[in-house]
Design a protein around this motif. Structure first.
Motif, PDB file in Angstrom:
ATOM      1  N   GLN A 218      -7.620   6.125   2.269  1.00 13.88           N
ATOM      2  CA  GLN A 218      -8.398   5.417   3.289  1.00 13.88           C
ATOM      3  C   GLN A 218      -7.580   5.086   4.522  1.00 13.88           C
ATOM      4  OE1 GLN A 218     -10.569   1.963   1.893  1.00 13.88           O
ATOM      5  NE2 GLN A 218     -10.874   2.858  -0.128  1.00 13.88           N
TER       6      GLN A 218
ATOM      7  N   ALA B 113       0.872  -1.179   0.000  1.00 13.34           N
ATOM      8  CA  ALA B 113       0.000   0.000   0.000  1.00 13.34           C
ATOM      9  C   ALA B 113       0.907   1.226   0.000  1.00 13.34           C
ATOM     10  CB  ALA B 113      -0.910  -0.005   1.224  1.00 13.34           C
TER      11      ALA B 113
ATOM     12  N   ASP C  18      -2.853   4.690  -2.309  1.00 11.56           N
ATOM     13  CA  ASP C  18      -3.864   5.211  -1.380  1.00 11.56           C
ATOM     14  C   ASP C  18      -4.005   6.727  -1.491  1.00 11.56           C
ATOM     15  OD1 ASP C  18      -5.798   4.937   0.636  1.00 11.56           O
ATOM     16  OD2 ASP C  18      -4.333   5.277   2.230  1.00 11.56           O
TER      17      ASP C  18
ATOM     18  N   ASP D  93      -8.971  -4.574   3.050  1.00  9.44           N
ATOM     19  CA  ASP D  93      -9.617  -4.741   1.733  1.00  9.44           C
ATOM     20  C   ASP D  93      -8.782  -5.659   0.838  1.00  9.44           C
ATOM     21  OD1 ASP D  93     -11.646  -3.077   2.522  1.00  9.44           O
ATOM     22  OD2 ASP D  93     -10.945  -1.323   1.406  1.00  9.44           O
TER      23      ASP D  93
ATOM     24  N   THR E  95      -7.000  -0.243   3.994  1.00  9.98           N
ATOM     25  CA  THR E  95      -6.452  -0.699   2.716  1.00  9.98           C
ATOM     26  C   THR E  95      -5.960  -2.137   2.811  1.00  9.98           C
ATOM     27  OG1 THR E  95      -5.819   1.570   2.138  1.00  9.98           O
ATOM     28  CG2 THR E  95      -4.717  -0.207   0.943  1.00  9.98           C
TER      29      THR E  95
ATOM     30  N   ILE F  74      -1.601  -1.101  -4.060  1.00 10.38           N
ATOM     31  CA  ILE F  74      -2.697  -0.137  -3.934  1.00 10.38           C
ATOM     32  C   ILE F  74      -2.118   1.245  -3.699  1.00 10.38           C
ATOM     33  CG2 ILE F  74      -4.815   0.465  -2.720  1.00 10.38           C
ATOM     34  CD1 ILE F  74      -3.339  -2.925  -2.023  1.00 10.38           C
TER      35      ILE F  74
ATOM     36  N   GLN G 260      -7.109   4.373  -5.266  1.00  5.62           N
ATOM     37  CA  GLN G 260      -8.268   4.710  -4.439  1.00  5.62           C
ATOM     38  C   GLN G 260      -8.043   6.055  -3.760  1.00  5.62           C
ATOM     39  OE1 GLN G 260      -8.080   1.326  -1.724  1.00  5.62           O
ATOM     40  NE2 GLN G 260      -6.989   2.529  -0.175  1.00  5.62           N
TER      41      GLN G 260
END
Length: 296
Positions: free
Chosen positions: A76, A19, A49, A84, A81, A47, A73
């Protein structure tokens, strides 16, 4: 988790989750260190963030080159993260990995081999080598976690700080253990400390291998350099385990350490922490911290 749905093999699927937030400078080295692992049964989930730097462009280029799962995304936070990503991960072993850190090539292979046949081990960790923001290995003074011996930790070892704890840059988590404790807590922003304590309290061991398996990057925006954030979130994490008979002593021992640590760096914070320590809990660190605040 049933053995029917997840058969134990010698080469289980490992899901690595990166992340990333505003780490455009470091993310390529992190991702390529996963791609270059000697162990090949790896699922890589990346991901972004809500980065505001050049991360999206760097990540798109790397994704086109290597074909890993990439998602973008709105911000968050790390715990949400990770939860998810774990929900859609296919691996029985989960590796949350910092977008500013670097794995040594044999890291995953070494930990998978160690975890095989040890269902009592919920987390495997190892030692780290510290590098600077340019990737250069730092001096001996910064290498406190490079030469520590193997250790097996239970909950009290960790909570009472009886042995050196695991290194966040080397965590490998058993999915079964993660699911048993309900994953990460979105209200606690020191994700590694919380999940280590939770999994240990659920009855699993944390085994820390006595070899270096990752490089931890020391740079100006490391979380641990934000004193107030660290103090608040460690105490918030400890509060989850407030039913422990030594909970108060654990909190006061931590506060005393922080009085000393921030006596030079942030005197206002150090004084604030000192005001929260009853006289009966003062120790040598308290007094050294007070001396530093007064004279240093």
């Amino acid at each position: 988790m049933s053995s029917e749905s997840h058969e134990v093999t010698d080469t289980p699927l490992v899901t690595v989750i990166i992340a990333s937030y505003n780490h455009a400078r470091y993310i390529e080295a992190s991702i390529t260190s996963v791609i270059n692992q000697t162990y090949k049964n790896i699922e890589l989930l990346v991901i972004d963030d809500g980065s505001k730097d050049d991360s999206p462009a760097v990540l798109k280029r790397l994704q086109e080159q290597y074909g890993f799962d990439l998602r973008f995304q709105a911000n968050q936070g790390l715990a949400r993260t990770l939860n998810d990503a774990i929900a859609r991960a296919k691996g029985d072993l989960i590796v949350p990995f910092g977008s500013d850190d670097i794995m040594l090539p044999h890291r995953i292979a070494t930990q998978v081999q160690y975890m095989n046949g040890k269902p009592e081990v919920g987390i495997c960790s190892a030692n780290i080598e510290t590098i600077d923001q340019d990737g250069k290995v730092m001096g001996a003074r910064e290498q406190r976690n490079r030469n520590l011996p193997f250790r097996r930790l239970d909950f009290d070892d960790l909570f009472l700080d009886r042995k050196p704890g695991p290194m966040a840059a080397t965590l490998m988590l058993r999915r079964e253990a993660l699911e048993k404790v309900g994953g990460f807590n979105a209200d606690i922003r020191l994700e590694d400390v919380y999940i280590e304590l939770s999994i240990a309290r659920a009855g699993y061991f944390i085994d820390v291998l006595g070899e270096v398996l990752a490089q931890y990057r020391d740079h100006p925006t490391n979380t641990f350099k934000n004193g107030r954030f660290m103090v608040d979130n460690v105490l918030r994490t400890f509060a989850v385990f407030s039913d422990h008979p030594q909970y108060e002593q654990v909190c006061m021992k931590f506060r005393n350490s922080m009085v000393l640590k921030y006596a030079n760096r942030d005197k206002a914070l150090s004084r604030e922490i000192l005001s929260e320590i009853p006289l009966r809990y003062w120790n040598k660190k308290t007094l050294r911290g007070m001396w530093r605040m007064a004279w240093a």
